[in-house]
Write a protein that holds these residues in place. Structure first.
Motif, mmCIF file in Angstrom:
data_model
loop_
_atom_site.group_PDB
_atom_site.id
_atom_site.type_symbol
_atom_site.label_atom_id
_atom_site.label_comp_id
_atom_site.label_asym_id
_atom_site.label_seq_id
_atom_site.Cartn_x
_atom_site.Cartn_y
_atom_site.Cartn_z
ATOM 1 N N PRO A 122 0.840 -1.203 0.000
ATOM 2 C CA PRO A 122 0.000 0.000 0.000
ATOM 3 C C PRO A 122 0.881 1.261 0.000
ATOM 4 O O PRO A 122 1.716 1.442 0.879
ATOM 5 N N ARG A 124 0.995 5.634 -0.956
ATOM 6 C CA ARG A 124 0.437 6.926 -1.385
ATOM 7 C C ARG A 124 1.616 7.751 -1.860
ATOM 8 O O ARG A 124 2.598 7.922 -1.137
ATOM 9 N N HIS A 150 -2.682 6.613 -5.335
ATOM 10 C CA HIS A 150 -2.897 5.587 -4.313
ATOM 11 C C HIS A 150 -2.832 4.220 -4.983
ATOM 12 O O HIS A 150 -3.477 4.010 -6.008
ATOM 13 N N GLU A 155 -5.242 1.797 2.104
ATOM 14 C CA GLU A 155 -6.307 2.243 3.000
ATOM 15 C C GLU A 155 -5.634 3.045 4.097
ATOM 16 O O GLU A 155 -4.670 2.586 4.708
ATOM 17 N N GLU A 156 -6.150 4.215 4.357
ATOM 18 C CA GLU A 156 -5.499 5.117 5.310
ATOM 19 C C GLU A 156 -5.459 4.557 6.731
ATOM 20 O O GLU A 156 -4.580 4.880 7.506
ATOM 21 N N LYS A 157 -6.393 3.676 7.071
ATOM 22 C CA LYS A 157 -6.416 3.111 8.426
ATOM 23 C C LYS A 157 -5.365 2.018 8.617
ATOM 24 O O LYS A 157 -5.003 1.700 9.737
ATOM 25 N N ASN A 158 -4.861 1.442 7.528
ATOM 26 C CA ASN A 158 -3.827 0.400 7.591
ATOM 27 C C ASN A 158 -2.439 1.005 7.368
ATOM 28 O O ASN A 158 -2.305 2.151 6.956
ATOM 29 N N TYR A 160 0.967 1.897 5.584
ATOM 30 C CA TYR A 160 1.297 2.201 4.188
ATOM 31 C C TYR A 160 2.585 3.013 4.129
ATOM 32 O O TYR A 160 3.088 3.493 5.139
#
Length: 178
Positions: A122, A124, A150, A155-158, A160
């Motif tokens: 993941p 960004r 992206h 996923e921003e909660k996981n 990366y």
């Protein structure tokens, strides 16, 4: 990015102050030296010596490619900033393990660079370009301005990897490795 590779070094400021002092002393005896022409000439002498000797005269850290060509393989020991200045460089992030969020900045100035990324990681990427070209993994090109990419698994909660990529008068290709 830091203030600059030359402007932050003691060598640059030391030579500049010595030349300024010599110029001031000689002016008191009515001898005028073209101060800025001397600085400009010394820069070209440095570039010539770099080409002749096959490498940079200034010492750089392991994360900066200056007047040369190098491949940087990033492992678990991630540094915050990587620079490619007047050079060609490859920064390989494909083997980077992801235990927590990692943020890094990659700057390319008057050069070309390639960033290798694992397509399953993941990521960004916030890319900023000024008079340059940035090719994203999805094929988009950024020539002037800013763009964000992206990866599929982002996923921003996981956990990366966030890459801030800045390019000025150069090119950057972000390529997935398979």
């Amino acid at each position: 990015m830091k203030a600059g590779f030359i402007f932050s070094s003691g060598l640059f400021w030391g030579v500049l102050l010595i030349l300024f002092g010599i110029s001031s002393i000689l002016k008191s005896f009515n001898i005028h030296l073209p101060f800025f022409r001397i600085i400009f000439s010394l820069f070209f002498i440095y570039l010539g010596l770099t080409i002749l000797l096959g490498g940079p005269i200034f010492r750089t850290d392991k994360n900066t490619v200056l007047f040369g060509e190098r491949r940087i393989a990033v492992t678990d020991e991630i540094d915050k900033e990587y620079n490619v200045i007047f050079s060609s460089g490859e920064i390989d992030l494909s083997n980077l393990e992801l235990e927590n969020n990692k943020r890094l900045e990659i700057n390319t100035i008057f050069g070309s660079s390639v960033i290798k990324v694992n397509p399953n990681t993941p990521i960004r990427i916030v890319a900023s370009s000024a008079f340059a070209s940035i090719r994203m993994p999805d094929g988009d090109n950024v020539v002037f301005g800013e763009s964000t990419y992206h990866s599929k698994g982002f996923e921003e909660k996981n956990n990366y990897i966030e890459i801030e990529a800045n390019v000025v008068f150069g090119s950057l290709d972000i390529e997935p490795t398979f």
